[in-house]
Design a protein around this motif. Structure first.
Motif, PDB file in Angstrom:
ATOM      1  N   THR A 156     -45.137  33.567 -60.472  1.00  0.00           N
ATOM      2  CA  THR A 156     -44.412  35.080 -61.102  1.00  0.00           C
ATOM      3  C   THR A 156     -44.150  34.684 -62.579  1.00  0.00           C
ATOM      4  OG1 THR A 156     -42.738  35.130 -59.386  1.00  0.00           O
ATOM      5  CG2 THR A 156     -42.400  36.464 -60.931  1.00  0.00           C
ATOM      6  N   GLY A 157     -45.025  35.237 -63.509  1.00  0.00           N
ATOM      7  CA  GLY A 157     -45.364  35.557 -64.736  1.00  0.00           C
ATOM      8  C   GLY A 157     -44.399  36.685 -65.821  1.00  0.00           C
ATOM      9  N   LEU A 158     -42.986  36.902 -65.265  1.00  0.00           N
ATOM     10  CA  LEU A 158     -42.563  38.641 -65.614  1.00  0.00           C
ATOM     11  C   LEU A 158     -42.385  37.882 -67.217  1.00  0.00           C
ATOM     12  CD1 LEU A 158     -41.526  40.679 -64.764  1.00  0.00           C
ATOM     13  CD2 LEU A 158     -38.823  39.409 -64.285  1.00  0.00           C
ATOM     14  N   ALA A 159     -41.822  36.719 -67.324  1.00  0.00           N
ATOM     15  CA  ALA A 159     -40.780  36.275 -69.092  1.00  0.00           C
ATOM     16  C   ALA A 159     -43.106  36.860 -69.626  1.00  0.00           C
ATOM     17  CB  ALA A 159     -40.859  35.141 -69.616  1.00  0.00           C
ATOM     18  N   ASP A 160     -43.688  36.579 -69.434  1.00  0.00           N
ATOM     19  CA  ASP A 160     -45.200  36.449 -69.940  1.00  0.00           C
ATOM     20  C   ASP A 160     -45.587  38.027 -70.046  1.00  0.00           C
ATOM     21  OD1 ASP A 160     -45.114  33.313 -69.829  1.00  0.00           O
ATOM     22  OD2 ASP A 160     -47.048  33.617 -67.858  1.00  0.00           O
ATOM     23  N   ILE A 161     -45.328  38.705 -68.659  1.00  0.00           N
ATOM     24  CA  ILE A 161     -45.867  40.414 -68.632  1.00  0.00           C
ATOM     25  C   ILE A 161     -44.661  41.029 -69.906  1.00  0.00           C
ATOM     26  CG2 ILE A 161     -45.093  42.339 -67.288  1.00  0.00           C
ATOM     27  CD1 ILE A 161     -46.324  40.665 -65.197  1.00  0.00           C
ATOM     28  N   GLY A 162     -43.424  40.348 -70.043  1.00  0.00           N
ATOM     29  CA  GLY A 162     -42.543  41.154 -70.746  1.00  0.00           C
ATOM     30  C   GLY A 162     -42.745  40.824 -72.549  1.00  0.00           C
ATOM     31  N   VAL A 163     -43.642  39.346 -72.514  1.00  0.00           N
ATOM     32  CA  VAL A 163     -44.060  38.524 -74.014  1.00  0.00           C
ATOM     33  C   VAL A 163     -45.452  39.787 -74.414  1.00  0.00           C
ATOM     34  CG1 VAL A 163     -45.039  37.495 -75.479  1.00  0.00           C
ATOM     35  CG2 VAL A 163     -43.509  36.733 -74.003  1.00  0.00           C
ATOM     36  N   LEU A 164     -45.575  40.295 -73.030  1.00  0.00           N
ATOM     37  CA  LEU A 164     -47.406  40.648 -73.990  1.00  0.00           C
ATOM     38  C   LEU A 164     -47.247  41.732 -74.196  1.00  0.00           C
ATOM     39  CD1 LEU A 164     -50.305  39.183 -70.921  1.00  0.00           C
ATOM     40  CD2 LEU A 164     -49.961  39.482 -73.712  1.00  0.00           C
ATOM     41  N   LEU A 165     -46.018  42.826 -73.068  1.00  0.00           N
ATOM     42  CA  LEU A 165     -45.991  44.001 -73.107  1.00  0.00           C
ATOM     43  C   LEU A 165     -45.523  44.250 -74.946  1.00  0.00           C
ATOM     44  CD1 LEU A 165     -44.533  45.465 -69.754  1.00  0.00           C
ATOM     45  CD2 LEU A 165     -46.616  45.848 -71.232  1.00  0.00           C
ATOM     46  N   VAL A 166     -44.805  43.248 -75.457  1.00  0.00           N
ATOM     47  CA  VAL A 166     -44.265  43.870 -77.022  1.00  0.00           C
ATOM     48  C   VAL A 166     -44.842  43.339 -78.117  1.00  0.00           C
ATOM     49  CG1 VAL A 166     -42.350  44.173 -75.881  1.00  0.00           C
ATOM     50  CG2 VAL A 166     -41.948  41.810 -76.316  1.00  0.00           C
ATOM     51  N   ASN A 167     -45.775  42.921 -77.385  1.00  0.00           N
ATOM     52  CA  ASN A 167     -46.522  41.894 -78.814  1.00  0.00           C
ATOM     53  C   ASN A 167     -48.228  42.496 -78.504  1.00  0.00           C
ATOM     54  OD1 ASN A 167     -44.816  40.104 -79.909  1.00  0.00           O
ATOM     55  ND2 ASN A 167     -45.168  38.943 -78.456  1.00  0.00           N
ATOM     56  N   GLU A 168     -48.833  41.874 -77.343  1.00  0.00           N
ATOM     57  CA  GLU A 168     -50.377  42.359 -77.672  1.00  0.00           C
ATOM     58  C   GLU A 168     -50.576  44.249 -77.641  1.00  0.00           C
ATOM     59  OE1 GLU A 168     -52.167  38.893 -76.422  1.00  0.00           O
ATOM     60  OE2 GLU A 168     -54.000  40.272 -76.250  1.00  0.00           O
ATOM     61  N   TYR A 169     -49.392  44.451 -76.481  1.00  0.00           N
ATOM     62  CA  TYR A 169     -49.639  45.921 -75.723  1.00  0.00           C
ATOM     63  C   TYR A 169     -48.349  46.862 -76.890  1.00  0.00           C
ATOM     64  CZ  TYR A 169     -53.648  43.637 -72.955  1.00  0.00           C
ATOM     65  OH  TYR A 169     -54.598  43.529 -72.043  1.00  0.00           O
ATOM     66  N   ALA A 170     -48.065  46.639 -77.746  1.00  0.00           N
ATOM     67  CA  ALA A 170     -46.683  47.257 -78.062  1.00  0.00           C
ATOM     68  C   ALA A 170     -47.154  48.573 -78.571  1.00  0.00           C
ATOM     69  CB  ALA A 170     -46.028  46.623 -78.852  1.00  0.00           C
ATOM     70  N   LEU A 171     -48.149  49.180 -78.599  1.00  0.00           N
ATOM     71  CA  LEU A 171     -48.884  50.018 -79.542  1.00  0.00           C
ATOM     72  C   LEU A 171     -49.006  51.002 -78.158  1.00  0.00           C
ATOM     73  CD1 LEU A 171     -48.773  51.955 -81.828  1.00  0.00           C
ATOM     74  CD2 LEU A 171     -51.413  51.613 -81.455  1.00  0.00           C
ATOM     75  N   ILE A 172     -49.457  50.704 -77.107  1.00  0.00           N
ATOM     76  CA  ILE A 172     -50.156  50.931 -75.875  1.00  0.00           C
ATOM     77  C   ILE A 172     -48.484  51.373 -75.122  1.00  0.00           C
ATOM     78  CG2 ILE A 172     -51.450  51.556 -73.667  1.00  0.00           C
ATOM     79  CD1 ILE A 172     -53.390  49.650 -75.288  1.00  0.00           C
ATOM     80  N   PHE A 173     -47.751  50.662 -74.968  1.00  0.00           N
ATOM     81  CA  PHE A 173     -46.271  50.638 -74.514  1.00  0.00           C
ATOM     82  C   PHE A 173     -45.631  52.110 -74.909  1.00  0.00           C
ATOM     83  CE2 PHE A 173     -42.418  49.129 -74.074  1.00  0.00           C
ATOM     84  CZ  PHE A 173     -42.453  48.928 -72.408  1.00  0.00           C
ATOM     85  N   GLU A 174     -45.446  52.375 -76.487  1.00  0.00           N
ATOM     86  CA  GLU A 174     -45.171  52.878 -77.387  1.00  0.00           C
ATOM     87  C   GLU A 174     -45.695  54.528 -76.698  1.00  0.00           C
ATOM     88  OE1 GLU A 174     -41.989  52.462 -78.706  1.00  0.00           O
ATOM     89  OE2 GLU A 174     -41.967  50.202 -78.422  1.00  0.00           O
TER      90      GLU A 174
END
Lengths: 103, 163
Positions: B126-144
């Protein structure tokens, strides 16, 4: 654990895709067409997650699947608003009877 | 046959059988409820692939949101008073031919392709922390951007449906 391979997951997702495609092409009701689109998006998502697990892409595939789910939510909200408008205008939502662009 | 395989076949059969019911049943309400079973089956397949978070999101967004929207759509676009919410097919034979050809192509490609599978799989974690870190770092623009898109879609849907 390793007797379930990538091919098993790909087989499930292709079957799901074909069922969804049939639903989109052959059903009359516009809402059934939307359900077919949801089936297709789900099959694409299974592919994303399966490739990210079996191909060693870490969590990137899972994040792509997450984005697809978000897009599916936006798409179905807009599409249902359009379907409601079509119902108001034509009094049915059968895609084969809606064939003029203006009333 | 170990437990993993048993669970995989269970979820695969649930998914495909209920998707078939979605496509083939005449009553739209039955289709909607079979679609719920399909979503549950797909969530199970995500869990088997080690994507717990995606499975939970699938349950919350699809079963809790999209399916309810679809059922609302069914209720609002049919005359409930006739008490039969049925719908038919159109151009079944050409559709079957095209879909069969497409399925053949797809299966051929899946079977013929030389998939590069990693020799040893990492255990599903379960990589919930990793997914969260990816979402706000590498994929931050797409997320917003997706957040903005959801807002626009919400406003657009409300204004289209109100017209």
């Amino acid at each position: 654990m390793h007797q379930i391979t990538l091919l098993h997951f790909l087989f499930v997702s292709s079957t799901l895709f074909c069922l969804g495609l049939f639903c989109v092409v052959a059903r009359k009701n516009a809402i059934m067409v939307l359900m077919g689109i949801e089936l297709i998006l789900n099959s694409a998502n299974i592919n994303f997650v399966a490739f990210s697990r079996f191909g060693g892409f870490g969590y990137n595939g899972q994040i792509a699947a997450l984005f697809v789910i978000i897009l599916a939510a936006a798409e179905s909200a807009i599409a249902l608003a359009i379907v409601l408008n079509i119902y108001k205008m034509f009094n049915n939502v059968n895609v084969d009877e809606i064939d003029n662009m203006r009333e | 046959m170990d437990m993993y395989a048993v669970m995989f076949y269970f979820f695969a059969v649930v998914t495909i059988a209920s998707a078939f019911a979605v496509v083939s049943t005449k009553n739209i309400i039955y289709s909607a409820f079979n679609l719920m079973l399909t979503f549950f089956g797909v969530a199970g397949i995500y869990v088997l692939l080690g994507a717990d978070f995606i499975a939970i999101v699938q349950l919350i967004v699809y079963v809790g949101g999209i399916l309810i929207l679809l059922i609302f759509g069914v209720m609002l676009t049919n005359k409930i008073t006739d008490s039969e919410i049925k719908t038919g097919w159109t151009q079944v034979l050409p559709a079957m031919l095209v879909v069969a050809a497409f399925a053949g192509t797809l299966l051929g490609m899946v079977l013929k392709s030389n998939w590069r599978v990693l020799p040893q799989l990492q255990q599903p974690v379960t990589g919930l922390a990793d997914i969260g870190v990816l979402l706000v770092n590498e994929y931050a623009l797409i997320f917003e951007l997706l957040g903005a898109l959801l807002l626009i879609a919400l406003i657009g849907a409300a204004s289209i449906a109100r017209k």
